[in-house]
Enzyme design. Sequence first.
Site, PDB file in Angstrom:
ATOM      1  N   SER A   1     -11.208   5.252   5.118  1.00  0.00           N
ATOM      2  CA  SER A   1     -10.032   5.686   4.366  1.00  0.00           C
ATOM      3  C   SER A   1     -10.143   5.180   2.935  1.00  0.00           C
ATOM      4  CB  SER A   1      -8.762   5.114   4.999  1.00  0.00           C
ATOM      5  OG  SER A   1      -7.633   5.307   4.163  1.00  0.00           O
TER       6      SER A   1
ATOM      7  N   TYR B   1      -4.025  -1.978   8.288  1.00  0.00           N
ATOM      8  CA  TYR B   1      -4.809  -0.744   8.177  1.00  0.00           C
ATOM      9  C   TYR B   1      -5.819  -0.854   7.037  1.00  0.00           C
ATOM     10  CZ  TYR B   1      -5.653   4.316   7.625  1.00  0.00           C
ATOM     11  OH  TYR B   1      -6.221   5.563   7.529  1.00  0.00           O
TER      12      TYR B   1
END
Length: 260
Positions: free
Chosen positions: A144, A157
Amino acid sequence: MAYFREKVVLITGASSGIGEATAVKLAEHGATLFLVALEEDKLQIVQQKCKEKGLVEEKIGYCSGDLSQSAFREDIVRNLIQKFGRLDILADIAGYAMFSNVNETKEEDYDRFVNVNQKAKFFLAQLCLPYIKETKGNIVYLSSNSSTIPQPRIIVYCMVKAAIDMLTKCLAKELGAFGVRVNAINPGFIDGTNILRNSGLKATYEDQKKISDNAAKQAHLNRVGKPADVVSLLLFLASDEASYITGSINYIDGGKHLYP
């Protein structure tokens, strides 16, 4: 891409979103697929979609279960090799988001998230590597742009995605001598996936639209991505056309990573 007709591809997170789109596109190109996700009924739906693209049933296998469990990871590789006898490409796409800042994060939620999104990737690769070395295959991880853009609301995350980037680079250095390539794809917000639902965030349609619209404003291309955008890059990186690319971190976020 006729290249994929002779390849066996293991896809995690194959029941929805980017994983599903990857499976369906590879089915169009005639790849042999082994699909992995948590829910068997959804895998069966994706399997049927692959058949509708012309892939015969003998070239599709699947295995459902919890990737955080070592026994399940062992089942994946054992069943895949028993069915197809080889492995060329690991497309490790599975994962979900975790919305919490440091004060809100419970230790059990932290452990669960890291086990699924980080630890499982390391040890699944470990199980796959003997077979990928034999075929001089490659691994593509889904990371990501949050690996390099600090965001307090999704702190765990961000940490895990940074770890996936480093796993990509370390494995690329370790495996280059065997002819094995390892690359990562780092998307921004991709519309048309279940990432918000799977995160446990109880977002209404209006909430999701607001998140999507905000993400579009943060991207220099003024739009959010679609699963097809990511799949196009994934197929390139997994193909012989990218035979001299390894250890690369590839942003596909409309330019959002250019900000501070």
